[in-house]
Design an enzyme around this catalytic site. Sequence first.
Site, mmCIF file in Angstrom:
data_model
loop_
_atom_site.group_PDB
_atom_site.id
_atom_site.type_symbol
_atom_site.label_atom_id
_atom_site.label_comp_id
_atom_site.label_asym_id
_atom_site.label_seq_id
_atom_site.Cartn_x
_atom_site.Cartn_y
_atom_site.Cartn_z
ATOM 1 N N SER A 46 -18.334 40.873 21.224
ATOM 2 C CA SER A 46 -17.240 41.829 21.101
ATOM 3 C C SER A 46 -17.813 43.086 20.446
ATOM 4 O O SER A 46 -18.812 42.999 19.710
ATOM 5 C CB SER A 46 -16.133 41.249 20.209
ATOM 6 O OG SER A 46 -15.257 42.266 19.752
ATOM 7 N N TYR A 94 -13.881 37.062 12.211
ATOM 8 C CA TYR A 94 -14.151 37.369 13.626
ATOM 9 C C TYR A 94 -15.394 38.241 13.778
ATOM 10 O O TYR A 94 -16.224 37.989 14.655
ATOM 11 C CB TYR A 94 -12.929 38.044 14.238
ATOM 12 C CG TYR A 94 -12.996 38.238 15.735
ATOM 13 C CD1 TYR A 94 -12.862 37.157 16.601
ATOM 14 C CD2 TYR A 94 -13.183 39.501 16.289
ATOM 15 C CE1 TYR A 94 -12.912 37.334 17.985
ATOM 16 C CE2 TYR A 94 -13.226 39.686 17.663
ATOM 17 C CZ TYR A 94 -13.092 38.596 18.509
ATOM 18 O OH TYR A 94 -13.134 38.776 19.883
HETATM 19 N N1 NAD Z 1 -8.937 39.656 24.678
HETATM 20 C C1 NAD Z 1 -9.695 40.586 24.112
HETATM 21 O O1 NAD Z 1 -9.267 41.727 23.818
HETATM 22 C C2 NAD Z 1 -11.134 40.300 23.811
HETATM 23 C C3 NAD Z 1 -11.981 41.350 23.404
HETATM 24 C C4 NAD Z 1 -13.312 41.086 23.112
HETATM 25 C C5 NAD Z 1 -13.786 39.781 23.240
HETATM 26 N N2 NAD Z 1 -12.938 38.785 23.625
HETATM 27 C C6 NAD Z 1 -13.476 37.442 23.717
HETATM 28 O O2 NAD Z 1 -13.335 36.930 25.022
HETATM 29 C C7 NAD Z 1 -13.229 35.512 24.955
HETATM 30 C C8 NAD Z 1 -12.006 35.058 25.770
HETATM 31 O O3 NAD Z 1 -10.854 35.692 25.231
HETATM 32 P P1 NAD Z 1 -9.429 35.603 25.956
HETATM 33 O O4 NAD Z 1 -8.678 36.797 25.546
HETATM 34 O O5 NAD Z 1 -9.615 35.294 27.400
HETATM 35 O O6 NAD Z 1 -8.832 34.324 25.191
HETATM 36 P P2 NAD Z 1 -7.931 33.113 25.755
HETATM 37 O O7 NAD Z 1 -7.317 32.447 24.572
HETATM 38 O O8 NAD Z 1 -7.040 33.570 26.845
HETATM 39 O O9 NAD Z 1 -9.033 32.148 26.380
HETATM 40 C C9 NAD Z 1 -9.755 31.211 25.629
HETATM 41 C C10 NAD Z 1 -9.594 29.863 26.309
HETATM 42 O O10 NAD Z 1 -10.392 28.904 25.606
HETATM 43 C C11 NAD Z 1 -9.646 27.701 25.516
HETATM 44 N N3 NAD Z 1 -10.154 26.941 24.369
HETATM 45 C C12 NAD Z 1 -9.919 27.180 23.044
HETATM 46 N N4 NAD Z 1 -10.544 26.262 22.286
HETATM 47 C C13 NAD Z 1 -11.184 25.433 23.159
HETATM 48 C C14 NAD Z 1 -11.995 24.287 22.971
HETATM 49 N N5 NAD Z 1 -12.279 23.819 21.746
HETATM 50 N N6 NAD Z 1 -12.487 23.656 24.063
HETATM 51 C C15 NAD Z 1 -12.201 24.116 25.318
HETATM 52 N N7 NAD Z 1 -11.449 25.217 25.549
HETATM 53 C C16 NAD Z 1 -10.941 25.864 24.478
HETATM 54 C C17 NAD Z 1 -8.205 28.154 25.342
HETATM 55 O O11 NAD Z 1 -7.285 27.122 25.672
HETATM 56 C C18 NAD Z 1 -8.145 29.348 26.280
HETATM 57 O O12 NAD Z 1 -7.731 28.962 27.583
HETATM 58 C C19 NAD Z 1 -13.178 35.174 23.466
HETATM 59 O O13 NAD Z 1 -14.498 34.847 23.029
HETATM 60 C C20 NAD Z 1 -12.746 36.453 22.816
HETATM 61 O O14 NAD Z 1 -13.181 36.576 21.478
HETATM 62 C C21 NAD Z 1 -11.634 39.003 23.924
#
Ligand code: NAD
Length: 261
Positions: A151, A165
């Site tokens: 990120s 984070y």
């Molecule tokens: N959304 C944003 O703005 C953003 C920005 C920068 C980075 N990110 C990163 O992108 C990645 C995905 O983010 P997102 O927004 O799609 O989140 P999200 O919550 O939609 O997706 C994460 C998925 O992981 C699953 N999960 C959680 N714990 C788990 C486990 N122990 N085993 C298996 N599955 C598990 C959840 O059920 C979920 O479906 C993350 O690493 C987040 O930090 C997101």
Amino acid sequence: MSYLDVFSLEGKVALVPGGGGAIGSAIAGALAGAGAKVTVVDVTQERAEAAAEAIRAAGAEVLALAADVTTEADCERIVAATVERFGRLDIIVNCVGGGAGKVLFDAQDYPRDAWDWIMELNVRSTLLATQAAVKAMIKAGNGGVVVNISSVRADLGINAGYSAYVAAKGAISSLTRQWATEWAKHGIRVNAIRPTFVDTPQVAMLLDDPAFKAGVVNRIPLGRVGDTSDMTGPVVFLASDAARFVTGQIVGVDGGLTATQ
Ligand SMILES: NC(=O)c1ccc[n+]([C@@H]2O[C@H](COP(=O)([O-])OP(=O)(O)OC[C@H]3O[C@@H](n4cnc5c(N)ncnc54)[C@H](O)[C@@H]3O)[C@@H](O)[C@H]2O)c1
């Protein structure tokens, strides 16, 4: 034979922990669209299956598995199931993570349980899933690709209670460079993407505040937050032979935000 063939993932097999999530499901779909067979993993069979169904409907081969990738046993199981079903494993894209907006605390008071939860969700998940996948890749001897999701918060502070984070994403960026260095001898490339805010349920609460969103967008040269589909092209590129000399890189997918800092 077209030049574009270097971007194809035809014949490759990809594992996507968190593939039922917002960014993960977009990435799993893109990997399949580029030709890979894909295993989608999420905490429940329903979440994994929902993403898998969309991929299947588009005509690709997909396996949906429920697992907790913060446990070694589940990580070993999803790798074994992938190899058993598809015969190989070439790519892992670690999409489990996030949680920042749920645990905002002043840095001096950051509670240990919230700290541990963010570290488990972001770092432990990426660590254990990657270890299991890479052991299989080394054993098979065909090389491989790891793509992590860091990120902009790995590099930029934010005045909003994000201590755990930023530390977790800093660890993801550092591990990306470390793994790239250690596993190059096995033909395994390791890179990460580094998004800014992506319009997803994880950050909806923040972006629903017009003043907050305007503050974010004003700092992004391309003038908008990310969309999940903005993440897919860079990941497919990093997973493909077009990136065969690219390893240890944290690729900004942030509309130019970090270029301005
Ligand atoms: N959304 C944003 O703005 C953003 C920005 C920068 C980075 N990110 C990163 O992108 C990645 C995905 O983010 P997102 O927004 O799609 O989140 P999200 O919550 O939609 O997706 C994460 C998925 O992981 C699953 N999960 C959680 N714990 C788990 C486990 N122990 N085993 C298996 N599955 C598990 C959840 O059920 C979920 O479906 C993350 O690493 C987040 O930090 C997101």
